[in-house]
Design a protein around this motif. Structure first.
Motif, PDB file in Angstrom:
ATOM      1  N   GLY A 214      85.429   9.789  15.100  1.00 13.35           N
ATOM      2  CA  GLY A 214      85.589  10.115  14.500  1.00 13.35           C
ATOM      3  C   GLY A 214      87.107  10.996  14.132  1.00 13.35           C
ATOM      4  O   GLY A 214      87.559  12.430  13.677  1.00 13.35           O
ATOM      5  N   VAL A 215      88.255  10.356  13.964  1.00 14.29           N
ATOM      6  CA  VAL A 215      89.976  10.537  13.522  1.00 14.29           C
ATOM      7  C   VAL A 215      89.377  10.005  12.032  1.00 14.29           C
ATOM      8  O   VAL A 215      89.032   8.503  11.386  1.00 14.29           O
ATOM      9  CB  VAL A 215      90.608   9.122  14.486  1.00 14.29           C
ATOM     10  CG1 VAL A 215      91.868   9.102  13.071  1.00 14.29           C
ATOM     11  CG2 VAL A 215      90.468   9.506  15.651  1.00 14.29           C
ATOM     12  N   LEU A 216      90.326  10.687  10.972  1.00 14.54           N
ATOM     13  CA  LEU A 216      90.439  10.669   9.302  1.00 14.54           C
ATOM     14  C   LEU A 216      91.588   9.630   9.141  1.00 14.54           C
ATOM     15  O   LEU A 216      92.561  10.200   9.657  1.00 14.54           O
ATOM     16  CB  LEU A 216      90.514  12.446   9.116  1.00 14.54           C
ATOM     17  CG  LEU A 216      90.741  12.507   7.554  1.00 14.54           C
ATOM     18  CD1 LEU A 216      89.032  11.476   7.050  1.00 14.54           C
ATOM     19  CD2 LEU A 216      90.488  14.243   7.287  1.00 14.54           C
ATOM     20  N   ARG A 217      91.099   8.450   9.031  1.00 14.52           N
ATOM     21  CA  ARG A 217      92.293   7.708   8.776  1.00 14.52           C
ATOM     22  C   ARG A 217      92.590   7.302   6.871  1.00 14.52           C
ATOM     23  O   ARG A 217      93.711   6.997   6.689  1.00 14.52           O
ATOM     24  CB  ARG A 217      92.488   6.077   9.278  1.00 14.52           C
ATOM     25  CG  ARG A 217      92.527   6.308  11.248  1.00 14.52           C
ATOM     26  CD  ARG A 217      92.170   5.066  11.334  1.00 14.52           C
ATOM     27  NE  ARG A 217      92.463   5.429  12.725  1.00 14.52           N
ATOM     28  CZ  ARG A 217      91.705   5.452  13.547  1.00 14.52           C
ATOM     29  NH1 ARG A 217      90.077   5.310  13.568  1.00 14.52           N
ATOM     30  NH2 ARG A 217      91.682   5.098  15.429  1.00 14.52           N
ATOM     31  N   ALA A 218      91.817   7.763   6.592  1.00 14.72           N
ATOM     32  CA  ALA A 218      91.357   7.567   5.165  1.00 14.72           C
ATOM     33  C   ALA A 218      92.316   8.313   4.364  1.00 14.72           C
ATOM     34  O   ALA A 218      92.601   9.377   4.513  1.00 14.72           O
ATOM     35  CB  ALA A 218      90.310   8.422   4.376  1.00 14.72           C
ATOM     36  N   ARG A 219      93.369   7.498   3.748  1.00 14.28           N
ATOM     37  CA  ARG A 219      93.718   7.975   1.991  1.00 14.28           C
ATOM     38  C   ARG A 219      93.730   9.179   1.409  1.00 14.28           C
ATOM     39  O   ARG A 219      94.483  10.126   0.824  1.00 14.28           O
ATOM     40  CB  ARG A 219      95.415   7.147   1.885  1.00 14.28           C
ATOM     41  CG  ARG A 219      95.474   6.631   3.258  1.00 14.28           C
ATOM     42  CD  ARG A 219      96.691   5.672   2.750  1.00 14.28           C
ATOM     43  NE  ARG A 219      97.922   5.181   3.656  1.00 14.28           N
ATOM     44  CZ  ARG A 219      98.056   3.584   3.777  1.00 14.28           C
ATOM     45  NH1 ARG A 219      97.979   3.684   1.779  1.00 14.28           N
ATOM     46  NH2 ARG A 219      99.114   3.016   3.785  1.00 14.28           N
ATOM     47  N   ARG A 220      92.749   9.270   1.313  1.00  9.67           N
ATOM     48  CA  ARG A 220      91.898   9.599  -0.156  1.00  9.67           C
ATOM     49  C   ARG A 220      92.299  11.233   0.281  1.00  9.67           C
ATOM     50  O   ARG A 220      91.808  11.714   1.152  1.00  9.67           O
ATOM     51  CB  ARG A 220      90.249   8.936  -0.428  1.00  9.67           C
ATOM     52  CG  ARG A 220      90.526   8.089   0.103  1.00  9.67           C
ATOM     53  CD  ARG A 220      88.517   6.929  -0.022  1.00  9.67           C
ATOM     54  NE  ARG A 220      88.937   6.790  -2.292  1.00  9.67           N
ATOM     55  CZ  ARG A 220      87.193   6.536  -2.183  1.00  9.67           C
ATOM     56  NH1 ARG A 220      86.210   6.320  -1.121  1.00  9.67           N
ATOM     57  NH2 ARG A 220      87.261   6.611  -3.091  1.00  9.67           N
ATOM     58  N   ARG A 221      91.887  11.961  -0.889  1.00  9.83           N
ATOM     59  CA  ARG A 221      91.668  13.162  -0.793  1.00  9.83           C
ATOM     60  C   ARG A 221      90.960  13.720  -1.606  1.00  9.83           C
ATOM     61  O   ARG A 221      90.489  13.070  -3.042  1.00  9.83           O
ATOM     62  CB  ARG A 221      93.374  13.637  -1.830  1.00  9.83           C
ATOM     63  CG  ARG A 221      94.456  13.644  -0.325  1.00  9.83           C
ATOM     64  CD  ARG A 221      95.542  14.456  -0.847  1.00  9.83           C
ATOM     65  NE  ARG A 221      96.953  13.647   1.051  1.00  9.83           N
ATOM     66  CZ  ARG A 221      97.030  14.613   1.355  1.00  9.83           C
ATOM     67  NH1 ARG A 221      96.274  16.075   1.042  1.00  9.83           N
ATOM     68  NH2 ARG A 221      97.769  14.927   2.292  1.00  9.83           N
TER      69      ARG A 221
END
Length: 251
Positions: A214-221
């Motif tokens: 559930g953690v948003l670690r992706a750097r993408r925007r």
């Protein structure tokens, strides 16, 4: 990511196959492929043997202070997570008839499309790639003639269509490939032309998939849509309220 998958991704990028990503083990190792096909390898430990072996292969490694393709934290955009709230909003948008297709970008330059119905949303969610960028678009149009009539004389367009098997396909092409795109669209029961230039109307709303915990670690925007700006504003207000409440509790 398994080493074999990482190696294949590097090969694809070196062959300029269209897909692009950064491969990194945070703080330890990183591999970046430049648009000029130069390979940038960063490591937290000295690796003197590797440059020597590279020279034996007839290549010319050079030592640099940093990769020019390192991540810049100031990248513009929104980092809305593809969490339960996002998928609940997607369910509502599909039920209302506003949403019809989902674009899943699992690597830069590599996407797949999903046909959204009330019965497919949950199954689609289960198969989304880790850390993929998502964009929700309106339904395809069954008036294919009108879609073809909107095709410009030149430039770049993104065509999306439903093929004979019911799958959603997409392609970004310029005027040299318009004849092939037109032929595909004429055989399709439904299609659409999506904007590719900045300033044109974009998707309905977007998100980036969090990890399994559930953690948003992706750097993408993702690009800022009106709904995403509303989400970001509401989210920032929620954070401020929690901080303020915490401050009052501590005082």
């Amino acid at each position: 990511m398994p080493l074999g998958v990482a190696l294949e991704l590097v090969r694809l990028m070196l062959r300029d196959s269209g897909a692009w990503c950064r491969l990194e083990a945070e703080g330890a190792f990183a591999v970046h492929v430049g648009w000029d096909q130069y390979l940038y390898i960063s490591t937290s430990r000295p690796c003197e043997e590797a440059p020597a072996r590279t020279r034996v292969l007839g290549l010319f490694p050079e030592r640099l202070d940093a990769s020019p393709y390192g991540f810049e934290a100031g990248e513009d955009g929104v980092r809305r997570p593809g969490d339960d709230d996002f998928w609940a909003e997607l369910h509502r948008a599909v039920a209302d008839g506003g949403a019809g297709i989902l674009e899943e970008t699992y690597l830069e330059g590599a996407s797949r499309w999903h046909d959204l119905t009330r019965g497919t949303v949950d199954a689609i969610r289960a198969g989304i790639a880790p850390r993929a960028r998502l964009a929700v678009w309106p339904p395809l149009s069954s008036d294919v003639d009108a879609v073809l009539g909107a095709l410009p004389a030149d430039g770049v367009v993104e065509g999306v269509w439903q093929d004979e098997d019911g799958h959603i396909r997409g392609a970004i092409v310029d005027e040299t490939a318009f004849p092939e795109l037109i032929a595909r669209l004429r055989r399709a029961p439904a299609a659409a032309l999506l904007p590719v230039y900045e300033g044109e109307p974009g998707p309905l709303f977007t998100a980036v998939m969090p990890d399994a915990d559930g953690v948003l670690r992706a750097r993408r925007r993702t690009e800022r849509t009106p709904r995403d700006r509303e989400w970001a504003l509401a989210h920032s207000k929620g954070e401020c309220s929690e901080e303020s409440a915490g401050g009052r509790r501590e005082s």
